[in-house]
Every structure is written in C-alpha cells, then in structure tokens.
Design a protein around this motif. Structure first.
Motif, short mmCIF file in Angstrom:
data_model
loop_
_atom_site.label_atom_id
_atom_site.label_comp_id
_atom_site.label_asym_id
_atom_site.label_seq_id
_atom_site.Cartn_x
_atom_site.Cartn_y
_atom_site.Cartn_z
N LYS A 111 0.85 -1.19 0.00
CA LYS A 111 0.00 0.00 0.00
C LYS A 111 0.89 1.24 0.00
N VAL B 71 1.73 5.35 -2.21
CA VAL B 71 1.56 6.30 -3.31
C VAL B 71 2.88 6.32 -4.06
N TYR B 72 2.82 6.07 -5.36
CA TYR B 72 4.04 5.85 -6.15
C TYR B 72 4.27 6.98 -7.15
N ARG C 246 -2.82 -2.05 -11.73
CA ARG C 246 -3.82 -0.98 -11.79
C ARG C 246 -4.99 -1.35 -12.67
N ALA D 71 -1.75 6.08 -6.42
CA ALA D 71 -2.06 5.31 -5.22
C ALA D 71 -2.26 3.84 -5.57
N TYR D 72 -1.88 2.96 -4.64
CA TYR D 72 -2.08 1.52 -4.84
C TYR D 72 -2.33 0.85 -3.50
N ASP D 73 -3.00 -0.29 -3.55
CA ASP D 73 -3.30 -1.07 -2.35
C ASP D 73 -3.69 -2.48 -2.79
N ASN E 68 2.28 10.27 -8.05
CA ASN E 68 1.20 10.20 -7.06
C ASN E 68 0.13 9.17 -7.43
#
Length: 282
Positions: free
Chosen positions: A73, A75-76, A132, A89-91, A87
């Motif tokens: 989790k 923010v890349y 994604r 986001a991933y989870d 920015n």
C-alpha cells in the motif's frame, strides 16, 4: 495442490497511466489498457487467486529476490519518469506463503533466492501498472519477483522459472504469471520530439521485434530460445530479458511449442517495442 492457470508477456509502459490523464496523450494507450483488462478478466474466469509478476524495473545485483509482503500500500511516483507516473495510489494484498515457497524451491534447486516481507520494500511500476488495470478491486493477491537481474545469466533465470513452476504446484494457490517487460528496449534519444512517444527508436529493432512475434505466433520457441541471448544484447532487452527467460523456463524452454495469443498488437512506445500476449499452457 497448486495450479498455474495463465502465463503472459505484458507491457507496463508508463504512458498507460499518462493515457488516463487529460492532455495531449489522453487515450493514447487505450489498446494496451484494454489488453490488461482482458487478461485480468481471463484470470478471474480461470479462478486465479494470485498474480506473480516478474518485474524488470526491480533491479538486483546479486541473487534472486521475491517481494511477498502481506500487503502493498502506498503512493508511487516513478524516479525514472516522474512526468509520466506521479502520485499513483495503490493497495493490494500479498501472498507471503507462496513467496516463501518460491524462494525455498528455487534455492533447493541451486538458484539462491530470498523472500522479503518488508514494509519499506516498495513495488516497482512493472508490477504497479498492470495491477492498476487487472486488479483495481484487489481481487488478486500479488507477488513480485525481481526481473532486472544485472549480473545474472539468462540460464539462471530459466532455471528459476522451472523452480517457480514446482513451487506453484506445491502450493495451494491458483496462479497467473506475468513477464512484465518490453521486447526491444532502446529508448528514443534525449531531446526527441514529443510525438516520438509513439515511435520506435530504430527500424532495426522493429524488424527484429516483428520477427520475434512471428516466431511466437508459430510456436517456434526452439528458434526463439536460440536467439534470445543475441536478441537481448543487440536490441537492448529490458532488464536483460530475464522476465522472458523466467516465463519460458516456467513453460518448458525450447520444448514449449504453443502459438501465443496476441491480446494487444505490437506497438512502439517512446522508442521501445511492446506487446500483450498470452502463452497457452503446455
């Protein structure tokens, strides 16, 4: 008893993320995004619960490495191309048990591998971009394998792929494996015009890539495996094309003979050659 249900070679070009955003490149990679979504849908149809990604943006200098934390989790922003991916986001859930088993089986078979469950060991965009589009609802667990093996031999990665197959079969997971990397990978020269985002950097690379795709469509992996080291060397293989060696090691190397299914046709991106292709299981 675990199961390998799908194997594929996929693109992860950062312009896929750029393609989502308003601006001059909006929609430019829709075909690649749609290809990822179709692969994700196929995984769901096959009952896949874990996606294992060989990520050529994870550089390692010694050994083989598996990122199998229980949760990913954050923010890349890409250090390499922050104007393409920022920015994001991933989870995603992970699968530590499978990751540990992969490392153990590979090590037992002479390919020393470490499994890592470290919160600060982040995923790279070779994993994050396909997830994604394939896994936005966190349906699949994720395991990421370092695919940029800087000082390794392609035959080691072939052997790693064979060990990966044994680990999957010894697990309780239903797995899809993604070799996340390009075909030729010679970027455009710095200072190239903006429209070069849709061009190949050299015609030679396009011609070799297209011949490779012909071989894949014909299932002629006996020929492809013979040419892989030179293909990698002369066409600037991304991450040394260790993701591809792992994929073919998983499938039987030069004994593999299934015609691939092209999901997204070959295309050029920022000088490089890209494709989404499913490799039918033997």
């Amino acid at each position: 008893m675990g199961k390998l249900s799908l194997a594929a070679k996929i693109t992860h070009v950062p312009s896929m993320y750029l393609s989502e955003l308003p601006g001059p490149h909006h929609g430019c990679r829709q075909a690649a995004i749609d290809g990822h979504k179709r692969i994700g849908e196929r995984c769901r149809e096959l009952g896949v619960d874990t996606i294992v990604v060989s990520d050529v943006h994870w550089l390692v200098n010694a050994g083989y490495h598996v990122n199998c934390n229980s949760r990913f989790k954050g923010v890349y922003t890409s250090n390499e191309l922050p104007h393409f991916i920022k920015n994001m986001a991933y989870d995603y859930p992970g699968n530590p048990e499978l990751g540990r088993l992969i490392a153990a089986r590979a090590t037992e078979q002479g390919v020393f591998t470490r499994a890592h469950e470290i919160d600060s060991l982040e995923l790279e965009y070779g994993t994050l971009v396909p997830m994604r589009y394939m896994n936005g609802d966190q349906h699949f667990k994720v395991v990421s394998i370092a695919g940029w093996c800087a000082w390794h031999q392609l035959d080691e990665s072939r052997r790693f792929g064979a060990a990966l197959k044994d680990a999957i079969e010894a697990s309780d997971a239903n797995v899809a494996f993604l070799a996340s990397g390009s075909l030729s990978h010679r970027f455009n020269d710095n200072g190239s015009p903006e429209e070069a985002i849709h061009m190949i950097s050299r015609e030679f690379f396009r011609q070799v890539d297209e011949r490779v795709v012909q071989l894949w469509k014909a299932g002629d992996f006996a020929t492809f495996c013979k040419m892989l080291p030179e293909y990698n060397a002369h066409c600037f293989g991304e991450g040394g094309m260790h993701d591809t060696a792992m994929l073919l090691g998983l499938l039987g190397w030069d004994k593999y003979d299934k015609p691939v299914e092209i999901v997204t046709d070959y295309f050029a991106s920022s000088g490089t050659g890209q494709i989404n292709a499913i490799f039918p299981l033997p």
